[in-house]
Write an enzyme that holds these catalytic residues in place. Structure first.
Site, PDB file in Angstrom:
ATOM      1  N   LYS A 269       0.829  -1.202   0.000  1.00  0.00           N
ATOM      2  CA  LYS A 269       0.000   0.000   0.000  1.00  0.00           C
ATOM      3  C   LYS A 269       0.866   1.255   0.000  1.00  0.00           C
ATOM      4  CE  LYS A 269      -4.395  -1.556   1.700  1.00  0.00           C
ATOM      5  NZ  LYS A 269      -5.472  -1.380   2.683  1.00  0.00           N
ATOM      6  N   GLN A 329      -1.326 -13.208   9.687  1.00  0.00           N
ATOM      7  CA  GLN A 329      -1.719 -12.970   8.303  1.00  0.00           C
ATOM      8  C   GLN A 329      -0.414 -12.891   7.518  1.00  0.00           C
ATOM      9  OE1 GLN A 329      -3.618  -9.634   9.776  1.00  0.00           O
ATOM     10  NE2 GLN A 329      -1.965  -8.188   9.397  1.00  0.00           N
ATOM     11  N   ASP A 399      -3.540  -8.701  16.725  1.00  0.00           N
ATOM     12  CA  ASP A 399      -4.263  -7.993  15.675  1.00  0.00           C
ATOM     13  C   ASP A 399      -5.471  -8.814  15.225  1.00  0.00           C
ATOM     14  OD1 ASP A 399      -3.911  -5.640  13.812  1.00  0.00           O
ATOM     15  OD2 ASP A 399      -4.081  -7.248  12.328  1.00  0.00           O
ATOM     16  N   ASN A 400      -6.625  -8.162  15.192  1.00  0.00           N
ATOM     17  CA  ASN A 400      -7.809  -8.773  14.583  1.00  0.00           C
ATOM     18  C   ASN A 400      -8.114 -10.202  15.053  1.00  0.00           C
ATOM     19  OD1 ASN A 400      -9.318  -7.237  12.807  1.00  0.00           O
ATOM     20  ND2 ASN A 400      -7.664  -7.222  11.294  1.00  0.00           N
ATOM     21  N   GLU A 428      -7.136  -7.046  20.019  1.00  0.00           N
ATOM     22  CA  GLU A 428      -7.546  -5.876  19.227  1.00  0.00           C
ATOM     23  C   GLU A 428      -8.752  -6.307  18.399  1.00  0.00           C
ATOM     24  OE1 GLU A 428      -7.449  -3.226  15.585  1.00  0.00           O
ATOM     25  OE2 GLU A 428      -7.048  -5.367  15.627  1.00  0.00           O
ATOM     26  N   LYS A 538       0.864   4.540   9.183  1.00  0.00           N
ATOM     27  CA  LYS A 538       0.818   3.137   8.758  1.00  0.00           C
ATOM     28  C   LYS A 538       1.451   2.962   7.384  1.00  0.00           C
ATOM     29  CE  LYS A 538      -3.680   2.783   9.308  1.00  0.00           C
ATOM     30  NZ  LYS A 538      -5.040   2.213   9.369  1.00  0.00           N
ATOM     31  N   TYR A 539       1.467   4.038   6.597  1.00  0.00           N
ATOM     32  CA  TYR A 539       1.928   3.906   5.211  1.00  0.00           C
ATOM     33  C   TYR A 539       3.144   4.777   4.899  1.00  0.00           C
ATOM     34  CZ  TYR A 539      -2.984   2.549   5.356  1.00  0.00           C
ATOM     35  OH  TYR A 539      -4.187   1.982   5.714  1.00  0.00           O
TER      36      TYR A 539
END
Ligand SMILES: O=P(O)(O)O[C@H]1O[C@H](CO)[C@@H](O[C@H]2O[C@H](CO)[C@@H](O)[C@H](O)[C@H]2O)[C@H](O)[C@H]1O
Length: 682
Positions: A269, A329, A399-400, A428, A538-539
């Site tokens: 991204k 992930q 995460d998630n 989270e 984040k990016y």
């Protein structure tokens, strides 16, 4: 011949579920005992049950709380209300490990006799019979071997006095009263028909599992430099060490890093969540895995493993504890994708669908299919955690987790905590209440919560009541004020007052709170159409000049520092379950208190903190607040001192008090409540 008499029916083997004295609805209990209730070292917890008996005789109830070393705390419970049968009491858990507790119910023979005798003797009914029953009761108690010798002597004397028939009845009855009698019988009641509930397990974890202040930063941003041509050089573990003393000076306990692993190139991204990265864009750290390795590797831009270890040692040297992200992930470039294609779901056209958390799309990562090779995935996840645990990491922000099977989490947390009970997992999971709570029930020590979206007085009151009194047996919310993913409208449009207000609510509303860096600089501009910061870290790299912001008055780091200092000085704020809401005449003024009895504080002095917050970041509010003094540990009708822990100003307060809170200069009071014998602020 006479017929033989029919045989008496055989006694049924059926055993009633209730004992002689019914003890029902024992708490704390999670899903009727299916999951273990939680506590943390130093936590004061409510215990109790519904206890009653047939007829009119009095009952009593005690808590028997057994520590891992076998010592038992035996404490009397009291009725929650005079009109019902719930019995309740507080006890403090003081060491980590497996505790257990049960409730003892009994017929309270002194209370029964005392009630009958006082009523009947005053009315001249059964006078001598009442004295005879009393004499018999005290004689029985004087023979009980578990009582101290002086108590047995006292009870023998009372028995003799009650047995004497001379003198006015009221005076004779007086022998059965007095502090010595009530104190002794409170500690060791006159019990008969003693009944126990089952033992209930209780998992007590280290204090940081339940109380602590978290700070989050991206190590790649700290020390990142931009060349005149616009290209960036990443910050490293070594350069990020420079920020540690400042984080520690603000009073934080835990430093949490977003993923530190190699980042994939495929579908990387770009800035502002775009799908066309430009050369030099570093990508989202959650797109884990690349040519350099996966979850057990550090991003080469940050350094190597020895740099990580040096960084971790510096974190500890600054009095902080390190928390890492655990995000199951994979970027399409992750080694898993080639080595274990079966861990992903391949679609009929041969592609693998990217991950989503609707409405968010994560085009740069593949989700794992936990059902394709559950054993293999479990083993690999455990291996990764053990890798970081071996390097000293004891806290993981997961995460998630709600996008992975719940039984996986129950299994892996059990496996890790069996070998490493000190390890803490923060879930989270911004999701529906059932999965969010399910994750806490199966073992997550901490949970993100809906706090960021609870803004009005009613919302705050409901939220605080629910976390402190409804889900407290299993869920410990960590009240992050912001995250790289969450910049609420309240923060976007409330300016500096909004940032202060939310920090006060989070730091005082729960023993766990968290701040993502940039909060102290009031970074409040959102990407259009998104609930997160524009130019999101984040990016991209984000070099912040914290000192310049402070020097020019654009930082609230000092206020955050003060909040953390107040938390440390006031043990009442280190508790989850003691928050109680009070009243006010203004819909924008929320009032709540946290009280801790003297017996539970380190210095043996009761601690009471009263918080009054103007939730309207745009105006000055004045109103009258209405306090329930019993919740402050004060007698009704009393006056008392309150000292503002921000300004040091003191006032004399009572049940109904005037407040004026100017959102722009002082949006909140955090008061220390002082009794006449105590000093002022600390
Ligand atoms: O889904 P959540 O809102 O709970 O957010 C968490 O998980 C996300 C996925 O890991 C993560 O999203 C970030 O990383 C993604 C993968 O690289 C990227 O596609 C997203 O754009 C980015 O926001 C999010 O940060 C994390 O908190």
């Amino acid at each position: 011949m006479t017929e033989p008499a029919p045989a008496a029916p055989a006694a049924s083997a059926f055993r009633p579920a209730v004992g002689r004295i019914p003890i029902l609805d024992v708490f704390p209990s999670v899903d009727g005992g299916r999951f273990t209730a939680k506590g943390y070292v130093g936590e004061v917890m409510p215990f109790g049950a519904t206890v009653f008996r047939e007829g009119h005789d009095a009952v009593g109830a005690h808590l028997e709380l057994e520590a891992p070393d076998g010592t038992v705390i035996d404490r009397p419970l009291t009725r929650t209300h005079s009109w019902d049968d719930e019995w309740r009491g507080l006890a403090q858990v003081t060491s980590p490990g497996r505790w257990r507790f049960r409730i003892r119910g009994y017929s309270d023979d002194y209370a029964t006799w005392e009630h009958n005798a006082s009523v009947k003797i005053a009315a001249g009914i059964d006078v001598e019979l009442m004295f005879a029953i009393g004499a018999q009761l005290f004689h029985r108690l004087s023979a009980e071997e578990h009582r101290p010798a002086d108590e047995r002597t006292l009870f023998a004397e009372i028995s003799a006095q009650l047995g004497e028939t001379a003198g006015p009845p009221a005076e004779r009855l007086g022998a059965a009263y007095g502090t010595r009698v009530t104190d002794a019988l409170r500690a060791r009641p006159a019990e008969s028909l003693v009944t126990h509930s089952d033992w209930h397990p209780l998992k007590v974890e280290r204090t940081l599992a339940g109380a602590g202040a978290w700070y989050e930063f991206f190590p790649r941003s700290i020390g990142a430099e931009q060349a005149p041509d616009g290209t960036w050089t990443s910050g490293t573990f070594r350069s990020a060490e420079s920020r540690l003393p400042e984080v520690a000076a603000m009073g934080f306990d835990v430093l949490y890093l977003p993923p530190i692993h190699p980042i994939g190139e495929a579908f990387r991204k770009g800035r502002n969540n775009t799908l066309d990265p430009q050369p030099g864009d570093p990508g989202s750290p959650w797109a884990i895995g690349g040519a350099a390795g996966g979850h057990d590797t550090v991003h080469p831009d940050l350094g190597d493993q020895s740099d990580f270890e040096h960084f971790a040692a510096e974190v500890a040297a600054n009095g902080l504890e390190l928390a890492l992200d655990f995000a199951l992930q994979a970027s399409p470039d992750h080694p898993w994708v080639a080595e274990h294609p079966e861990w992903f779901t391949t679609l009929p056209d041969g592609t693998i669908a990217y991950a989503e958390n609707p409405p968010k799309k994560y085009q740069d990562i593949y989700p794992i299919n936990f059902d394709n090779d559950p054993e293999g995935i479990r083993a690999e996840a455990l291996r990764i955690l053990e890798h970081w645990i071996a390097l000293g990491v004891k806290i993981f922000r997961v995460d998630n987790p709600h996008t992975k099977p719940l039984d996986f989490w129950e299994w892996i947390i059990h496996e890790v905590n069996s070998a490493h009970p000190e390890v803490v997992f923060l879930a989270e999971a911004f999701t529906r209440p059932a999965p969010m709570q399910g994750l806490a029930k199966v073992g997550f020590q901490q949970s993100y919560s809906y706090f960021t979206w609870r803004n009005t007085r009613t919302e705050i009151e409901e939220f605080f009541t629910s976390i402190s009194q409804e889900t407290d047996a299993f869920m410990r919310p960590n009240l992050f004020v912001n995250t790289p993913d969450i910049l609420t409208e309240y923060l976007q449009f409330g300016g500096r007052p909004a940032y202060l207000i939310r920090a006060v609510l989070a730091a005082t509303g729960a023993p766990l709170w968290g701040v993502y860096s940039g909060y102290e600089l009031i970074e409040n501009v959102a990407r259009p159409g998104a609930e997160e910061n524009i130019d999101n870290e984040k990016y991209e790299y984000k070099a912040r000049d914290y000192s310049a912001a402070e020097a020019s008055g654009l930082s609230i780091a000092q206020e955050i520092t003060r909040l953390n200092a107040i938390r440390r000085a006031h043990p009442a704020l280190g508790q989850l379950r003691n928050l109680r809401v009070h009243g006010s005449d203004d819909d924008a003024i929320v009032v709540y208190s946290k009280h801790l009895d003297a017996e539970f504080t380190p210095d043996g002095v009761a601690d009471t903190v009263l918080v009054v917050v103007n939730l309207d970041p745009h105006s000055v509010r004045e109103t009258t607040v209405h306090l329930d003094l019993s919740l402050l540990g004060l007698p009704a009708g009393s006056t008392f001192g309150v000292t503002d822990l921000f300004t040091g100003e003191s006032y004399e307060w009572s049940e109904h008090d005037y407040v004026r809170l100017d959102a722009f200069s002082r949006p909140a009071h955090i008061f220390h409540v002082t009794r006449p014998s105590e000093g002022g602020a600390s």
